[in-house]
Write an enzyme that holds these catalytic residues in place. Structure first.
Site, short mmCIF file in Angstrom:
data_model
loop_
_atom_site.label_atom_id
_atom_site.label_comp_id
_atom_site.label_asym_id
_atom_site.label_seq_id
_atom_site.Cartn_x
_atom_site.Cartn_y
_atom_site.Cartn_z
CG ASN A 61 -1.96 1.10 1.17
OD1 ASN A 61 -2.85 1.02 0.33
ND2 ASN A 61 -1.88 2.11 2.01
CD GLU A 62 -1.29 5.97 0.17
OE1 GLU A 62 -0.83 6.27 1.29
OE2 GLU A 62 -2.20 6.60 -0.39
CD GLU A 99 -6.19 4.59 -0.15
OE1 GLU A 99 -6.03 5.67 0.47
OE2 GLU A 99 -5.50 3.60 0.08
CD1 TRP A 123 -4.97 11.78 5.94
CD2 TRP A 123 -3.93 13.54 5.04
NE1 TRP A 123 -5.30 11.82 4.61
CE2 TRP A 123 -4.67 12.89 4.03
CE3 TRP A 123 -3.19 14.68 4.70
CZ2 TRP A 123 -4.71 13.35 2.70
CZ3 TRP A 123 -3.23 15.13 3.39
CH2 TRP A 123 -3.98 14.47 2.41
CG HIS A 138 -10.08 9.28 6.58
ND1 HIS A 138 -10.94 9.01 5.53
CD2 HIS A 138 -8.90 9.64 6.01
CE1 HIS A 138 -10.29 9.20 4.39
NE2 HIS A 138 -9.06 9.59 4.66
C1 GLA Z 1 -3.75 6.62 2.45
C2 GLA Z 1 -3.76 5.16 2.85
C3 GLA Z 1 -5.03 4.73 3.51
C4 GLA Z 1 -5.51 5.79 4.47
C5 GLA Z 1 -5.69 7.08 3.73
C6 GLA Z 1 -6.25 8.19 4.59
O1 GLA Z 1 -4.21 6.87 1.22
O2 GLA Z 1 -3.49 4.31 1.77
O3 GLA Z 1 -4.78 3.53 4.18
O4 GLA Z 1 -4.59 5.93 5.48
O5 GLA Z 1 -4.43 7.49 3.30
O6 GLA Z 1 -6.46 9.36 3.86
#
Ligand code: GLA
Length: 687
Positions: free
Chosen positions: A156-157, A313, A321, A364
């Protein structure tokens, strides 16, 4: 991309996929049936499951507990909802870091970073690589034939929180990477210019990452470090991907990108995955966040070679955040979502399905808010699901554009190294200024690498390309010689790929093409501006330029270089190369680009070209926040009109407006803040 066009790998989900991250492990199991029922109500067709489930899937090393995930997968399969199954490797559990403390990342200053948040792993850690690929393999073996499995979501990211690690294991990996790049130390010494400041290396073990130094570190060492860190994260992705591919060769594999994210070179990454996917969050405090959204979407489409991509997303409303987390206003969810679709996304997903009740992200937003279904957000989510259904036929079509902006991650890394003429030269700021001008002219752009095939573009802009290879510079030169219209900004073409200055006068690699010679830079003070003879203004930068074949377009009337050229142009056959020596104000940038588009035959707002109609013929004030984008598919073209203003507008279009099903005769009416998508009656002439 491994495939393109009709044989593209895409999850078995019809039309435009719709859904989000689904984290059922955060909720009691008796809530799951309600989740699935509500997903059905909203039209959800794909969810991402398991992104942060490592600790629950593998309670102890090698001991897997798939029971709960089996039940979730079965429920989703029964509801015909596809699963984008995560490999769950983005956040190693506490047992892992406890057992392998050396896998925890180390900062430039030498501090260990602990678990307790997420992404606490060193990308070069052998323990991490082994455990993450083992988990990916176990998941693939378990679910290879499960009817819900639609695609893979690796990690992920990458790099979001831990883009680099300065530990000894990383140092070894860096040395291996450098040996691969340079072969021997002589080459490295030459490339890094180590004759400077007594930095010559005699033994590979002397070479280390750019850890904290008393003063400026070696620039090429720092640049190579950034290249290495991007490659090292990519190696983590490839390791998992290969395991998945061996077990499920037919399933598409992605990892979610983050738009204009500096540490990771997505142009280099994209060819290694089957589908580009992206996470995009708007910044509430940024009044131009809708323009940034378009830019990010265009960049993501471009790194994937123009193929449809997945918006993996976004938020339905506030995030958690930013310093102040603004709720989205009514209609913004739809506008933001369809902006991505307009710019090539064939999937609209959110973080996350149900807003968490515990943990750092409990404030969130989600598709299903804390307050439940009797909420504005839920109603807008359901309406979006219905809208996407009515756009199903758009899936697979491609965005058209005849303007490109050159983008290069290495040049970004290099231009922002320290000890430069001015700290105010910021890569993204320059790219954004150029993009924003095109956006206001209603011109859709692609982003391209400097060595890309540019023959499809009528206009190419180089907002900043401090570092460029000989072959890329030759490519850009050939583009102009073949009739292209190019506009290049200051501090471009300065160094070679090793960050060594190109001698003989600036802008080095582009001196001949632009027909200029610059002997000295004259950067400006922080708030200083200079006036141009055409009434415009500049900031950040000026430079002492002598034309060598170029014509002067405008000059400085004040500042350190009063009377000297500020903007030049050189005609090269039927092509033209413009050079801009300062950071032009926004109206001047727009005026310059408008003139270039006009000359190149690119349609802009209010400007008809020989080859086509203007994108809009409404008054420029009303239209200033309205964007039009065209996607073209097999025998059909789709005109997206997105109205970011608080006034209603009419835009020329003939066909069927797909969201309402109503015919559009000559024009389509769009409410304030609204969106229209017209299947055009007769496909418009390309260009
Ligand atoms: C990122 C992450 C998610 C979540 C979002 C919140 O995109 O991939 O898991 O934490 O931020 O905005």
């Amino acid at each position: 991309m491994t495939t393109s066009g009709s044989d593209r790998r895409w999850p078995r989900v019809p039309g435009i996929a719709f859904g989000g991250d689904y984290n059922p492990e955060q909720w009691p199991e008796d809530i799951w049936p309600e989740d699935i029922a509500l997903m059905g109500e909203a039209g959800v067709s794909m969810v991402t499951v398991g992104v942060f489930s490592w600790a629950l899937l593998e309670p102890a090393q090698g001991n897997y507990d798939f029971g709960w995930l089996d039940r979730v997968m079965d429920l989703l399969a029964a509801a015909d909802i596809g699963v984008d199954l995560a490999t769950a490797t983005a956040s190693p559990p506490p047992w892992f870091s406890h057992r392998y403390p050396e896998s925890l990342p180390v900062t430039r200053e030498g501090h260990r970073v602990w678990q307790g948040g997420r992404q606490a792993y060193c990308p070069s850690s052998t323990a991490y690589r082994a455990a993450s690929t083992a988990l990916a393999g176990a998941l693939a073996n378990r679910y290879a034939t499960h009817p819900a499995l639609a695609m893979w979501h690796v990690n992920n990211e990458y790099g979001c929180h831990t883009a680099e690690c300065f530990c000894d294991v990383s140092a070894d990996a860096f040395r291996r990477w450098l040996r691969e790049r340079y072969g021997d130390l002589d080459q490295l010494n030459e490339a890094w210019g180590t004759a400077f400041w007594s930095q010559h290396y005699y033994d590979w073990n002397e070479v280390i990452p750019p850890r904290l130094t008393p003063t400026w570190g070696n620039p090429t060492q720092n640049l190579d470090w950034k290249r290495f860190c991007s490659d090292e994260l990519l190696a983590c992705f490839i390791a998992e991907r290969d395991v998945l591919r061996a077990i499920t060769p037919d399933l598409p594999i992605t990892t979610n990108f983050m738009g204009a994210f500096k540490p990771v070179d997505y142009f280099s990454w994209a060819p290694h995955e089957d589908i580009v996917s992206d996470d995009h969050y708007i910044l509430g405090a940024d009044p131009a966040n809708h323009v940034r959204l378009s830019m990010s979407a265009d960049l993501m489409r471009s790194v994937g070679g123009g193929n449809p991509w997945i918006l993996m997303e976004q938020s339905t409303s506030a995030v958690n955040w930013q310093p102040r987390n603004l709720a989205k206003l009514p209609g913004q969810l739809k506008r933001n979502s369809l902006q991505h679709v307009a710019r090539g996304a064939d999937a609209v997903c959110f973080f996350q399905w149900r807003a968490s009740r515990a943990g750092a992200e409990k404030f969130h937003s989600g598709m299903l808010p804390h307050a439940g279904t009797d909420t504005r957000v839920w109603r807008e989510v359901k309406a979006l699901g219905a809208d996407l259904k009515s756009l199903a036929e758009v899936a697979g079509s491609r965005v058209e554009s005849d303007v490109a902006i050159v983008w290069d991650w290495s040049a970004w890394w290099a231009v922002e190294l320290d000890s430069h003429p001015s700290i105010d030269v910021r890569y993204l700021e320059l790219v954004r200024a150029t993009y924003e001008a095109f956006w206001h002219l209603d011109v859709t752009v692609d982003f391209v690498r400097p060595d890309a095939d540019l023959s499809a573009y009528k206009v190419v802009a180089i907002p900043s390309l401090y570092l460029v290879s000989d072959s890329a510079a030759a490519n850009l030169t050939r583009y102009v010689e073949a009739g292209g219209h190019l506009v290049c900004n200051f501090f471009s073409g300065i160094v070679d790929p090793n960050d060594a200055v190109r001698l003989g006068g600036y802008p080095g690699a582009f001196r001949q093409l632009l027909g200029v010679r610059v002997e000295e830079f004259y950067p400006l003070l922080e708030q200083q501006t200079v006036t141009l003879a055409d009434g415009g203004s500049g900031r950040v930068w000026t430079e002492m330029l002598t034309p060598v074949g170029a014509q002067v377009v405008t000059t400085y009337v004040d500042g350190p270089l009063a009377g000297w050229p500020a903007v030049t142009r050189r005609d090269v056959g039927t092509g033209v190369a413009h050079y801009v020596t300062t950071f032009l104000d926004a109206p001047s940038t727009q005026r310059l680009l408008h003139g270039i588009c006009h000359a190149a035959g690119v349609a802009t707002r209010n400007h008809k070209t020989e080859s086509g109609a203007p994108t809009m013929n409404v008054g420029s004030i009303e239209a200033a926040g309205v964007e039009t984008i065209r996607r073209r598919g097999d025998g059909a073209s789709y005109l997206f009109v997105i109205n970011h203003t608080d006034r209603e507008v009419d835009v020329p279009a003939t066909g069927i407006e797909l969201l309402s099903g109503a015919p559009a005769t000559d024009s389509v009416h769009i409410a304030a803040g609204g969106v229209a998508v017209v299947r055009e009656a007769a496909p418009a002439v390309a260009g």
